[in-house]
Design a protein around this motif. Structure first.
Motif, PDB file in Angstrom:
ATOM      1  N   LEU A  91      12.087   0.872   4.767  1.00 23.36           N
ATOM      2  CA  LEU A  91      11.983   1.987   3.935  1.00 23.36           C
ATOM      3  C   LEU A  91      11.309   1.767   2.472  1.00 23.36           C
ATOM      4  O   LEU A  91      10.665   2.843   2.002  1.00 23.36           O
ATOM      5  CB  LEU A  91      13.440   2.457   3.528  1.00 23.36           C
ATOM      6  N   ASP A  92      11.282   0.725   2.213  1.00 20.72           N
ATOM      7  CA  ASP A  92      10.570   0.298   0.907  1.00 20.72           C
ATOM      8  C   ASP A  92       9.046   0.226   1.124  1.00 20.72           C
ATOM      9  O   ASP A  92       8.167   0.916   0.186  1.00 20.72           O
ATOM     10  CB  ASP A  92      10.935  -0.957   0.551  1.00 20.72           C
ATOM     11  N   LEU A  93       8.794  -0.038   2.455  1.00 15.95           N
ATOM     12  CA  LEU A  93       7.326   0.277   2.747  1.00 15.95           C
ATOM     13  C   LEU A  93       6.820   1.630   2.817  1.00 15.95           C
ATOM     14  O   LEU A  93       5.825   2.056   2.438  1.00 15.95           O
ATOM     15  CB  LEU A  93       6.969  -0.894   3.922  1.00 15.95           C
ATOM     16  N   VAL A  94       7.828   2.362   3.672  1.00 19.65           N
ATOM     17  CA  VAL A  94       7.439   3.922   3.725  1.00 19.65           C
ATOM     18  C   VAL A  94       7.327   4.542   2.292  1.00 19.65           C
ATOM     19  O   VAL A  94       6.325   5.346   2.176  1.00 19.65           O
ATOM     20  CB  VAL A  94       8.286   4.565   4.487  1.00 19.65           C
ATOM     21  N   GLN A  95       8.032   4.196   1.416  1.00 17.49           N
ATOM     22  CA  GLN A  95       7.957   4.888   0.090  1.00 17.49           C
ATOM     23  C   GLN A  95       6.699   4.523  -0.487  1.00 17.49           C
ATOM     24  O   GLN A  95       5.958   5.543  -1.087  1.00 17.49           O
ATOM     25  CB  GLN A  95       9.062   4.486  -0.727  1.00 17.49           C
ATOM     26  N   ALA A  96       6.208   3.151  -0.470  1.00 15.64           N
ATOM     27  CA  ALA A  96       4.829   3.051  -1.010  1.00 15.64           C
ATOM     28  C   ALA A  96       3.665   3.590  -0.456  1.00 15.64           C
ATOM     29  O   ALA A  96       2.702   4.126  -0.812  1.00 15.64           O
ATOM     30  CB  ALA A  96       4.666   1.287  -0.792  1.00 15.64           C
ATOM     31  N   VAL A  97       3.737   3.825   1.368  1.00 17.75           N
ATOM     32  CA  VAL A  97       2.918   4.488   1.808  1.00 17.75           C
ATOM     33  C   VAL A  97       3.005   5.972   1.372  1.00 17.75           C
ATOM     34  O   VAL A  97       1.848   6.457   1.329  1.00 17.75           O
ATOM     35  CB  VAL A  97       2.880   4.321   3.392  1.00 17.75           C
ATOM     36  N   ASP A  98       4.022   6.402   1.279  1.00 20.47           N
ATOM     37  CA  ASP A  98       4.126   7.922   1.054  1.00 20.47           C
ATOM     38  C   ASP A  98       3.533   8.124  -0.386  1.00 20.47           C
ATOM     39  O   ASP A  98       2.822   9.314  -0.540  1.00 20.47           O
ATOM     40  CB  ASP A  98       5.699   8.379   1.072  1.00 20.47           C
ATOM     41  N   ARG A  99       3.634   7.161  -1.407  1.00 18.25           N
ATOM     42  CA  ARG A  99       3.035   7.715  -2.539  1.00 18.25           C
ATOM     43  C   ARG A  99       1.479   7.725  -2.490  1.00 18.25           C
ATOM     44  O   ARG A  99       1.010   8.526  -3.354  1.00 18.25           O
ATOM     45  CB  ARG A  99       3.078   6.507  -3.538  1.00 18.25           C
ATOM     46  N   THR A 100       0.858   6.859  -1.688  1.00 18.70           N
ATOM     47  CA  THR A 100      -0.663   7.071  -1.284  1.00 18.70           C
ATOM     48  C   THR A 100      -0.686   8.380  -0.571  1.00 18.70           C
ATOM     49  O   THR A 100      -1.705   9.234  -0.991  1.00 18.70           O
ATOM     50  CB  THR A 100      -1.068   5.954  -0.527  1.00 18.70           C
ATOM     51  N   MET A 101      -0.090   8.810   0.285  1.00 20.44           N
ATOM     52  CA  MET A 101      -0.215   9.971   1.179  1.00 20.44           C
ATOM     53  C   MET A 101      -0.184  11.174   0.217  1.00 20.44           C
ATOM     54  O   MET A 101      -1.187  12.136   0.162  1.00 20.44           O
ATOM     55  CB  MET A 101       0.814  10.077   2.352  1.00 20.44           C
TER      56      MET A 101
ATOM     57  N   HIS B 132       3.689  -5.758  -4.509  1.00 23.63           N
ATOM     58  CA  HIS B 132       5.189  -6.419  -4.727  1.00 23.63           C
ATOM     59  C   HIS B 132       6.014  -6.443  -3.613  1.00 23.63           C
ATOM     60  O   HIS B 132       7.213  -6.964  -3.677  1.00 23.63           O
ATOM     61  CB  HIS B 132       5.984  -5.789  -5.799  1.00 23.63           C
ATOM     62  N   CYS B 133       5.400  -6.037  -2.363  1.00 24.18           N
ATOM     63  CA  CYS B 133       6.297  -6.086  -1.147  1.00 24.18           C
ATOM     64  C   CYS B 133       6.436  -7.173  -0.512  1.00 24.18           C
ATOM     65  O   CYS B 133       5.429  -8.034  -0.401  1.00 24.18           O
ATOM     66  CB  CYS B 133       5.743  -4.807  -0.268  1.00 24.18           C
TER      67      CYS B 133
ATOM     68  N   ARG C 183      -6.195  -4.714   6.359  1.00 23.74           N
ATOM     69  CA  ARG C 183      -4.966  -5.399   6.586  1.00 23.74           C
ATOM     70  C   ARG C 183      -4.475  -5.913   5.148  1.00 23.74           C
ATOM     71  O   ARG C 183      -5.520  -5.959   4.285  1.00 23.74           O
ATOM     72  CB  ARG C 183      -5.344  -6.926   7.236  1.00 23.74           C
ATOM     73  N   PHE C 184      -3.126  -5.793   5.040  1.00 26.07           N
ATOM     74  CA  PHE C 184      -2.547  -6.007   3.721  1.00 26.07           C
ATOM     75  C   PHE C 184      -1.551  -6.971   3.815  1.00 26.07           C
ATOM     76  O   PHE C 184      -0.497  -6.479   4.273  1.00 26.07           O
ATOM     77  CB  PHE C 184      -2.087  -4.618   3.177  1.00 26.07           C
ATOM     78  N   PRO C 185      -1.939  -8.099   3.439  1.00 30.03           N
ATOM     79  CA  PRO C 185      -0.840  -9.299   3.489  1.00 30.03           C
ATOM     80  C   PRO C 185       0.511  -8.820   2.444  1.00 30.03           C
ATOM     81  O   PRO C 185       0.098  -8.545   1.492  1.00 30.03           O
ATOM     82  CB  PRO C 185      -1.645 -10.466   3.247  1.00 30.03           C
ATOM     83  N   LEU C 186       1.547  -9.402   3.071  1.00 30.47           N
ATOM     84  CA  LEU C 186       2.726  -8.810   1.982  1.00 30.47           C
ATOM     85  C   LEU C 186       3.135 -10.192   1.420  1.00 30.47           C
ATOM     86  O   LEU C 186       2.667 -11.633   2.148  1.00 30.47           O
ATOM     87  CB  LEU C 186       3.922  -8.557   2.981  1.00 30.47           C
ATOM     88  N   GLU C 187       3.840 -10.304   0.242  1.00 31.93           N
ATOM     89  CA  GLU C 187       4.164 -11.316  -0.519  1.00 31.93           C
ATOM     90  C   GLU C 187       4.889 -12.441   0.176  1.00 31.93           C
ATOM     91  O   GLU C 187       5.924 -12.062   0.992  1.00 31.93           O
ATOM     92  CB  GLU C 187       4.508 -11.063  -1.963  1.00 31.93           C
ATOM     93  N   PRO C 188       4.817 -13.632   0.128  1.00 35.76           N
ATOM     94  CA  PRO C 188       5.755 -14.712   0.705  1.00 35.76           C
ATOM     95  C   PRO C 188       6.967 -14.428   0.139  1.00 35.76           C
ATOM     96  O   PRO C 188       7.158 -14.140  -0.951  1.00 35.76           O
ATOM     97  CB  PRO C 188       5.148 -16.014   0.508  1.00 35.76           C
TER      98      PRO C 188
ATOM     99  N   LEU D 253       0.743  -5.593   6.717  1.00 40.32           N
ATOM    100  CA  LEU D 253       0.897  -4.206   7.021  1.00 40.32           C
ATOM    101  C   LEU D 253      -0.672  -3.866   7.238  1.00 40.32           C
ATOM    102  O   LEU D 253      -1.674  -4.417   6.754  1.00 40.32           O
ATOM    103  CB  LEU D 253       1.264  -3.383   5.813  1.00 40.32           C
ATOM    104  N   ARG D 254      -1.015  -2.890   8.340  1.00 36.17           N
ATOM    105  CA  ARG D 254      -2.302  -2.662   8.487  1.00 36.17           C
ATOM    106  C   ARG D 254      -2.648  -1.042   8.388  1.00 36.17           C
ATOM    107  O   ARG D 254      -1.499  -0.241   8.716  1.00 36.17           O
ATOM    108  CB  ARG D 254      -2.614  -2.944  10.058  1.00 36.17           C
TER     109      ARG D 254
END
Length: 282
Positions: A200-210, A164-165, A277-282, A267-268
């Motif tokens: 910061l929204d992207l970091v939160q999503a990445v941190d959940r996976t971490m 949803h990013c 590679r992870f394309p973000l939503e338009p 995002l990569r």
């Protein structure tokens, strides 16, 4: 005489028995006799070393082309920092472990190259040797270690968390000096001035996976930036006055202050020598 003959006969009989027993023991101990008896008494402990010795003599080394097919299974040579411009690993290399980090790529404009060349000329006035970054990017995670069998599930988790990013744009224009945790390298970076909230929204999503994989999350108060160049050692205390002069070069650019623009559309994740590679939503 009778008694003598009896004694002689007893002695002769005992000798024959002893001789027969010795012959029988000799036959039982003979490998040839053991084989003729069906091998029931063959001792595997005696033959095993000989077999192993023959196998070791005939074993051939694997061809190099096969070893190259599985680089993660080949022991790495001793690390030599002189072969990497003086860089030192942040953690010891282990077979089957992959250095991994998540980032946004930056594709520089044509004028960026000339600006960077001028900045590094000023930075190197004190004698330090600065090396431009090979791939410009903005980090969204720390560098962590993934086991080989975690790579696919880790990236599946990332993709699900980013679904949803949205795409966005962020700008950077303030020069800053950074140093890694081991104090072995100093970095010249350009800090983001707009676009903090979506980062910061992207970091939160990445941190959940971490957290899902029990890996270290990103810094609590991150300074989002694009690293431009690096040098060996900790130069944070020596770059204060020089940094002011370099910032003037950025601010007095031909058409006004130079702002580094990141079009955040993808995002990569870099894992070893692989990039996801992870394309973000338009």
């Amino acid at each position: 005489m009778e008694l003598g003959r009896m004694l002689v006969g007893y002695s002769s009989s005992s000798s024959e028995d002893d001789s027969e027993a010795a012959t029988d023991r000799h036959k039982r101990g003979s490998p040839k006799c053991q084989e003729q008896d069906g091998g029931n008494n063959v001792s595997p402990a005696r033959k095993k070393p000989k077999i192993e010795e023959q196998v070791s003599k005939t074993r051939l080394p694997l061809p190099g082309c096969l070893l190259d097919m599985f680089p993660e299974d080949v022991s790495s040579p001793t690390e030599d920092s002189s072969l990497h411009g003086g860089r030192v690993r942040s953690f010891k290399h282990e077979r089957g472990s992959w250095a991994t980090y998540v980032y946004l790529p930056y594709h520089p404009e044509e004028e960026f190259g000339e600006l960077l060349e001028e900045l590094l000329s000023l930075a190197g006035a004190g004698g330090a040797v600065w090396t431009p970054q090979e791939e410009l990017h903005l980090s969204l995670s720390q560098t962590v270690v993934l086991r080989h069998h975690w790579i696919q599930p880790f990236n599946r988790s990332l993709r699900a968390g980013l679904v949803h990013c949205k795409r966005f744009v962020c700008l950077a224009g303030r020069l800053r000096i950074y140093c890694n945790d081991e104090r072995t390298r100093t970095f010249l970076g350009m800090e983001v001035c707009t676009g903090h909230a979506p980062l910061l929204d992207l970091v939160q999503a990445v941190d959940r996976t971490m957290k899902e994989f029990r890996l270290e999350t990103f810094y609590k108060e991150p300074s989002f930036h694009v690293s431009l160049a690096w040098c060996v050692g900790d130069l944070t205390g020596q770059m204060g006055e020089c940094l002011q002069g370099m910032q003037r070069v950025v601010d007095d650019h031909e058409e006004g202050p130079f702002l580094l623009r990141l079009d955040c559309v993808e995002l990569r994740c870099r894992t070893g020598n692989k990039t996801f590679r992870f394309p973000l939503e338009p």
